[in-house]
Design a protein around this motif. Structure first.
Motif, PDB file in Angstrom:
ATOM      1  N   ALA A  64      -6.963 -11.167  -0.068  1.00  0.00           N
ATOM      2  CA  ALA A  64      -5.649 -11.352  -0.683  1.00  0.00           C
ATOM      3  C   ALA A  64      -5.175 -10.084  -1.377  1.00  0.00           C
ATOM      4  O   ALA A  64      -3.982  -9.780  -1.377  1.00  0.00           O
ATOM      5  N   MET A  65      -6.113  -9.339  -1.974  1.00  0.00           N
ATOM      6  CA  MET A  65      -5.730  -8.102  -2.649  1.00  0.00           C
ATOM      7  C   MET A  65      -5.216  -7.061  -1.666  1.00  0.00           C
ATOM      8  O   MET A  65      -4.291  -6.299  -1.978  1.00  0.00           O
ATOM      9  N   LEU A  66      -5.792  -7.001  -0.464  1.00  0.00           N
ATOM     10  CA  LEU A  66      -5.280  -6.087   0.559  1.00  0.00           C
ATOM     11  C   LEU A  66      -3.819  -6.383   0.870  1.00  0.00           C
ATOM     12  O   LEU A  66      -2.971  -5.478   0.934  1.00  0.00           O
ATOM     13  N   ILE A  67      -3.533  -7.653   1.076  1.00  0.00           N
ATOM     14  CA  ILE A  67      -2.162  -8.049   1.402  1.00  0.00           C
ATOM     15  C   ILE A  67      -1.252  -7.864   0.200  1.00  0.00           C
ATOM     16  O   ILE A  67      -0.097  -7.402   0.324  1.00  0.00           O
ATOM     17  N   TRP A  68      -1.730  -8.216  -0.978  1.00  0.00           N
ATOM     18  CA  TRP A  68      -0.914  -8.147  -2.203  1.00  0.00           C
ATOM     19  C   TRP A  68      -0.498  -6.713  -2.509  1.00  0.00           C
ATOM     20  O   TRP A  68       0.638  -6.451  -2.915  1.00  0.00           O
ATOM     21  N   ARG A  69      -1.419  -5.785  -2.302  1.00  0.00           N
ATOM     22  CA  ARG A  69      -1.077  -4.379  -2.529  1.00  0.00           C
ATOM     23  C   ARG A  69      -0.041  -3.911  -1.513  1.00  0.00           C
ATOM     24  O   ARG A  69       0.851  -3.116  -1.840  1.00  0.00           O
ATOM     25  N   ALA A  70      -0.159  -4.366  -0.249  1.00  0.00           N
ATOM     26  CA  ALA A  70       0.832  -3.996   0.772  1.00  0.00           C
ATOM     27  C   ALA A  70       2.210  -4.547   0.426  1.00  0.00           C
ATOM     28  O   ALA A  70       3.230  -3.927   0.736  1.00  0.00           O
ATOM     29  N   TRP A  71       2.262  -5.674  -0.242  1.00  0.00           N
ATOM     30  CA  TRP A  71       3.541  -6.255  -0.658  1.00  0.00           C
ATOM     31  C   TRP A  71       4.118  -5.587  -1.900  1.00  0.00           C
ATOM     32  O   TRP A  71       5.213  -5.931  -2.329  1.00  0.00           O
ATOM     33  N   GLY A  72       3.404  -4.639  -2.444  1.00  0.00           N
ATOM     34  CA  GLY A  72       3.882  -4.001  -3.662  1.00  0.00           C
ATOM     35  C   GLY A  72       3.706  -4.881  -4.881  1.00  0.00           C
ATOM     36  O   GLY A  72       4.488  -4.797  -5.832  1.00  0.00           O
TER      37      GLY A  72
END
Length: 372
Positions: free
Chosen positions: A62-70
Motif C-alpha cells: 500500500a505504501m508503494l501505491i500511496w507514494r505514487a499517488w502523492g
C-alpha cells in the motif's frame, strides 16, 4: 495467485490504470524499485485507478501505491472496501499532528534546579520513612522474638559477609603493603623508621580499614541488594507478598540491614588484620623491622579505643549501606532502564554517605584514642 502487476488501458473515457495480483511485502520486496518507477509514469491522478483485481495487499504494498499517488487518494478510484481500510490507516498516520517543540524558557535553569531539589526532597522523605519502618520492625521483633526472620538474616550474613572475605582480604593486604612501602620511603630520610608502626596502626585500624571495607561492600553487596529488590519489583513479587499479607519491611529490608550491621564489624576486623600483616611484611623488607618489634610496639602506639571506633564505624556503615541499597531497590519501576539507573545510584549514594559519616566520626572522635 500472481505477483503484483500494473496495466494501463486507454479508452474513450480516458486512461485506466489497473492494478492486480498480490501487493504484499513477500511479492514486492524484490521488484519494489521497478514497481515504484512504473507507477511514477502513471502518476496522473485524473486517471481511473482500478484496484479491484488486487488479490491481497499489506502496508508495504500500500505504501508503494500511496507514494505514487502523492500521499492522497485519486478522485477516480475503484477498490475493495477491505483494501481501502489499509490506505485509510496510512492516511490517518500521515495526518497525525506533529509534536510541538516548545522553546526553552528563560527560567529553564531554575526549573531544572527546582526539579532536582524536589526529587532530592522525595528521596530524603522516603529514606527517613524507611529508617522509621526499620525501627518499628526492630521494636516488633524485640517484643515478638518468634517473628525474627532468622533464615533471611543467616542467608544475607553468608552472602554479604562470608563471601566478601576473599576480596576484602586481598584488598586489605595490598593496601597494607602499599601504605607501608610509601611510608618507609619518607621515614628513611629522617631516620624515623620505628614510627612506621604508628602510621600503619592508626591509619588502618581507625580510618582506612572501615572505609575500604564499606566501599567494597557498597559496590559488591549493596548493588546486589538493590538489584534483587529491583527484580522483585519488575516481576511484581513484592506486590504478591503484599497481597498475601507478608510485610515487606520485616521480610526484605530488616534481614539485610541486620545482616550487614553484624557482618561489617567482623569484616573490618578481618580486613584490618590482613592489612596489618601486609604492612608488617613490607616494613620488614623495607626497613628491616622485625615482626616481634611490630607486635610489641603496636598496642602501645595504637590504643584499644581506636579498634572500638573502627568497629563502631563498621556497624554504622553497614546499616546505612543496607538502607540505601533497599531504598533504591524499592524505588525501581517495572523496566530494565530503571533497574540499571537505580543500581548505579545506590552504589554512588552509599559510597558518598560512607565518606560523609566517616567525616562526622573523625570530628566527633578527634580527641579519643590518640596516643598522648
Amino acid at each position: 495467485m500472481s505477483a503484483a502487476r500494473i496495466e494501463v488501458i486507454v479508452g474513450d473515457s480516458g486512461r485506466i490504470v489497473r492494478l492486480s495480483g498480490r501487493w504484499t511485502l513477500a511479492s514486492t520486496s524484490r521488484i519494489a524499485t521497478d514497481l515504484a518507477l512504473e507507477l511514477s509514469r502513471d502518476v496522473d491522478l485524473s486517471n481511473t485507478w482500478d484496484c479491484k483485481d488486487i488479490d491481497a495487499i499489506d502496508s508495504a504494498g500500500a505504501m508503494l501505491i500511496w507514494r505514487a499517488w502523492g500521499r492522497a487518494a485519486p478522485a477516480k478510484l475503484l477498490i475493495k472496501p477491505e483494501h481501502w481500510r489499509v490506505f485509510e490507516r496510512i492516511d490517518t498516520a500521515d495526518h497525525e499532528p506533529r509534536a510541538v517543540i516548545e522553546p526553552i524558557s528563560r527560567f529553564h535553569g531554575v526549573m531544572v534546579v527546582g526539579s532536582a531539589a524536589i526529587g532530592l526532597g522525595r528521596h530524603v522523605v522516603d529514606f527517613v520513612a524507611l529508617i522509621g519502618q526499620f525501627g518499628l520492625d526492630l521494636v516488633h521483633v524485640l517484643r515478638h522474638p518468634a517473628d525474627l526472620p532468622r533464615r533471611e538474616i543467616s542467608a544475607n550474613l553468608y552472602k554479604s559477609g562470608v563471601r566478601a572475605m576473599p576480596v576484602t582480604a586481598l584488598v586489605g593486604f595490598l593496601i597494607g603493603v602499599v601504605l607501608s612501602y610509601l611510608s618507609a620511603l619518607q621515614l628513611k630520610q629522617f631516620g624515623a623508621d620505628v614510627f612506621i608502626v604508628n602510621i600503619i596502626g592508626l591509619g588502618l585500624v581507625r580510618e582506612l580499614g572501615p572505609v575500604l571495607v564499606a566501599i567494597l561492600v557498597a559496590g559488591r553487596s549493596g548493588s546486589a541488594m538493590t538489584a534483587q529488590l529491583g527484580v522483585m519489583r519488575v516481576t511484581e513479587e513484592i506486590d504478591a507478598l503484599a497481597t498475601m499479607g507478608v510485610p515487606r519491611g520485616l521480610r526484605l529490608v530488616f534481614p539485610k540491614v541486620v545482616a550487614l550491621v553484624i557482618a561489617m564489624p567482623l569484616l573490618v576486623l578481618w580486613s584490618t588484620s590482613i592489612a596489618m600483616i601486609g604492612g608488617m611484611v613490607s616494613a620488614q623488607m623495607q626497613l628491616d623491622i622485625s615482626y616481634g618489634f611490630f607486635f610489641q610496639t603496636l598496642p602501645r602506639v595504637v590504643p584499644a579505643a581506636n579498634l572500638w571506633i573502627g568497629l563502631a564505624k563498621g556497624a554504622v556503615f553497614g546499616m546505612f549501606v543496607a538502607l540505601v541499597a533497599c531504598h533504591f531497590g524499592l524505588r525501581v519501576r517495572p523496566n530494565t532502564e530503571s533497574l540499571s539507573s537505580n543500581t548505579t545510584a545506590s552504589v554512588v549514594s552509599a559510597i558518598t554517605i560512607v565518606i560523609v559519616i566517616d567525616a562526622i566520626f573523625a570530628v566527633a572522635t578527634r580527641g579519643i584514642g590518640l596516643p598522648g
